[in-house]
Design a protein around this motif. Sequence first.
Motif, short mmCIF file in Angstrom:
data_model
loop_
_atom_site.label_atom_id
_atom_site.label_comp_id
_atom_site.label_asym_id
_atom_site.label_seq_id
_atom_site.Cartn_x
_atom_site.Cartn_y
_atom_site.Cartn_z
N MET A 260 0.84 -1.27 0.08
CA MET A 260 0.02 -0.10 -0.16
C MET A 260 1.09 1.42 0.11
O MET A 260 1.80 1.37 0.86
N ILE A 261 0.78 2.12 -1.15
CA ILE A 261 1.69 3.18 -1.15
C ILE A 261 0.92 4.48 -0.62
O ILE A 261 -0.11 4.81 -1.18
N VAL A 262 1.46 5.04 0.28
CA VAL A 262 0.75 6.18 0.76
C VAL A 262 1.55 7.55 0.27
O VAL A 262 2.39 7.80 0.91
N LEU A 263 1.00 8.26 -0.93
CA LEU A 263 1.54 9.64 -1.34
C LEU A 263 1.71 10.72 -0.26
O LEU A 263 0.55 10.63 0.73
N ASP A 264 2.58 11.55 -0.63
CA ASP A 264 2.51 12.67 0.42
C ASP A 264 1.55 13.60 0.54
O ASP A 264 1.27 14.36 1.38
N ASP A 265 0.52 13.50 -0.44
CA ASP A 265 -0.61 14.30 -0.49
C ASP A 265 -1.85 13.58 0.08
O ASP A 265 -3.21 14.09 -0.25
N ALA A 266 -1.75 12.38 0.37
CA ALA A 266 -2.90 11.50 0.72
C ALA A 266 -3.56 12.00 2.10
O ALA A 266 -2.84 12.56 2.93
N ASP A 267 -4.53 11.40 2.56
CA ASP A 267 -5.33 11.47 3.77
C ASP A 267 -4.61 10.34 4.67
O ASP A 267 -5.01 9.15 4.43
N PHE A 268 -3.61 10.75 5.41
CA PHE A 268 -2.88 9.80 6.23
C PHE A 268 -3.71 9.23 7.41
O PHE A 268 -3.68 8.05 7.41
N GLY A 269 -4.77 9.70 7.85
CA GLY A 269 -5.78 9.21 8.71
C GLY A 269 -6.48 8.19 8.28
O GLY A 269 -6.89 6.91 8.49
N ARG A 292 2.69 -4.67 3.20
CA ARG A 292 3.65 -3.48 3.27
C ARG A 292 3.06 -2.35 3.25
O ARG A 292 2.21 -1.96 2.06
N MET A 293 3.46 -1.47 3.93
CA MET A 293 2.74 0.04 3.90
C MET A 293 4.01 1.00 3.61
O MET A 293 4.97 1.07 4.47
N LEU A 294 3.90 1.61 2.46
CA LEU A 294 5.07 2.37 1.90
C LEU A 294 4.58 4.03 2.11
O LEU A 294 3.61 4.14 1.76
N VAL A 295 5.40 4.59 3.09
CA VAL A 295 5.10 5.78 3.44
C VAL A 295 6.24 6.86 3.25
O VAL A 295 7.37 6.56 3.21
N PRO A 296 5.89 8.18 3.23
CA PRO A 296 6.81 9.20 2.72
C PRO A 296 7.75 9.22 3.93
O PRO A 296 7.49 9.36 5.08
N PHE A 385 1.41 -14.07 6.29
CA PHE A 385 0.44 -14.59 6.52
C PHE A 385 -0.08 -14.63 7.91
O PHE A 385 -0.53 -15.45 8.48
N GLY A 386 0.04 -13.41 8.62
CA GLY A 386 -0.70 -13.16 9.90
C GLY A 386 -0.67 -11.81 9.99
O GLY A 386 -0.36 -10.83 9.07
N PRO A 387 -1.21 -11.08 11.16
CA PRO A 387 -1.73 -9.85 11.23
C PRO A 387 -0.50 -8.90 11.51
O PRO A 387 -0.47 -8.16 12.53
N VAL A 388 0.56 -8.70 10.58
CA VAL A 388 1.84 -8.09 10.75
C VAL A 388 2.11 -6.97 9.54
O VAL A 388 2.04 -7.57 8.76
N LEU A 389 2.13 -5.79 10.02
CA LEU A 389 2.24 -4.75 9.26
C LEU A 389 3.51 -4.50 9.20
O LEU A 389 3.81 -3.89 10.12
N ALA A 390 4.01 -4.13 7.95
CA ALA A 390 5.56 -3.70 7.94
C ALA A 390 5.65 -2.30 7.09
O ALA A 390 4.98 -2.14 6.02
N VAL A 391 6.08 -1.34 7.97
CA VAL A 391 5.99 0.11 7.48
C VAL A 391 7.34 0.29 7.01
O VAL A 391 8.37 0.22 7.61
N ILE A 392 7.51 0.80 5.66
CA ILE A 392 8.75 1.14 5.06
C ILE A 392 8.69 2.45 4.57
O ILE A 392 7.78 2.91 3.75
N PRO A 393 9.89 3.36 4.94
CA PRO A 393 9.96 4.80 4.30
C PRO A 393 10.24 4.71 2.83
O PRO A 393 11.14 4.13 2.59
N PHE A 394 9.92 5.86 2.02
CA PHE A 394 10.27 6.11 0.69
C PHE A 394 10.56 7.35 0.66
O PHE A 394 10.12 8.37 1.36
N ASP A 395 11.51 7.95 -0.65
CA ASP A 395 11.65 9.38 -0.64
C ASP A 395 10.99 10.03 -1.63
O ASP A 395 10.82 11.33 -1.40
N ASP A 396 10.65 9.43 -2.59
CA ASP A 396 9.68 10.12 -3.58
C ASP A 396 8.90 8.93 -4.36
O ASP A 396 9.02 7.84 -4.24
N ASP A 397 8.13 9.50 -5.34
CA ASP A 397 7.19 8.40 -6.08
C ASP A 397 8.13 7.13 -6.77
O ASP A 397 7.53 5.96 -6.82
N ASP A 398 9.13 7.60 -7.42
CA ASP A 398 10.03 6.58 -8.13
C ASP A 398 10.38 5.86 -7.04
O ASP A 398 10.64 4.40 -7.39
#
Length: 480
Positions: A260-269, A292-296, A385-398
Amino acid sequence: MAVKRLLIDGRLVETGRTFSSLNPATGEVLGEAPDATVADAEAAVEAARRAFDTTRWATDREFRVKCLNQLYQALNKHKEDLRELTIAEVGAPRVSTHGAGLDEPIELVRYYADLVAGLPETEELGEIEVRGQRHRRWVEKLPAGVVTAITAYNYPTQLALAKLAPALAAGCTVVLKGAPDTPLITLALGELIASDTEIPPGVVNVLTSSEIAVGEVLTTHPGVDMVTFTGSTPTGRKIMAAASETVKKVFLELGGKSAMIVLDDADFGLAAMVASFTICSHSGQGCAITSRMLVPRAHHDAIVEQVAAMLGQVRYGDPSDADNYMGPLISERQRDKVDAMVKRAVEAGATLVTGGEKVDPGYYYKPTLLSNVDPSSEVAQEEVFGPVLAVIPFDDDDDAVRIANDSIYGLSGGVYGADQERALSVARRIRTGTIGVNGGAWFAPDAPFGGFKQSGIGREMGVAGLEEFQERKTLAVVVA
């Protein structure tokens, strides 16, 4: 609970041995399932072969539609019994059985009955001139033959009917093998077929077994034309190799590590809420779940805080209680696997924000959040295959696209952003078979489902799901 029976060649049969099915919410024995032998598997394949070669099933479309409609009516008639069995054996929360756990799969049967009734069986190619003569050419769509369908435990009714309904609609005969962790619900389908439909003997055979050798028969038997399997990618590789000996048609729906990619203009909530409840859907036991949750990078900590707060609101416990959103994992073995992966992730440098704990009795695991996850680490690359969410930071869209695509899998995903065109542009660059933008829902009987790369071969559902079970024959006649 009474011991259920196998369906072989139109007869409901018991075996001389059984194995236990456990209730994952308690760890207690729910019931006994017949433990099919290699001989039972061979008998089922031979029955399917005979039914395909000698009955009208493959050629009488009107009769097939009639039988599919009978199956649809039977499933609805017994829906509440199937619902309680699904909750008890699968550990599926009651709310999920009103969706992909039961109600939605039943609609697949009607969808394929209606679809095949209205589709043309031939495709005209037009005439061509060869050596001074006119030749009419056309394509006929024919059933692939005898199909073995092997399913996983997480959504046993969805997986069974997503294979069974289009295969039967196409005119194939089927040997369906249920997962050893959830045998009773699959056997219940066989009992309904035997008692409530006119489907001829041998057209559908239903097996459950704890023996690996039974699966080997179903993937290597020369009487089988096609193998369709849903499960892990490592097992899918083995099935593909086994089927290659006789060059069977293979249809695989395998693992995923969707982003799941969350762009920097998204509604974070909003994104935090969706990510939290998605990873807890059926305790994370879904191949298309965005794990995987990819966040700015600049907003990483703030988003992690929101996700942690949302995970704290997820109610888990007894799946029969309609107020609980999340139930147990399927087994102690699976819970141990999940727990071990979380521990290794922390050792590798990820931060355990919340969760990471077993809850007894039953096979519960607290909703778990890992932050600052290295995109190349095991927990970011391998299916938990379990209730485990991994949050990964990214720098830009690319960078987000690069991280999302840096996986052997390519099943699903999501993109969130206020600028829909930008979000769509990112989504189109993600190499997955399905993807939702700003919560767009793609899952429906008419929508093809499947993945790129090692997430599988082929598509379930939709017209594409029917075509998987068909072969094309090109014919030509001289007309002048």
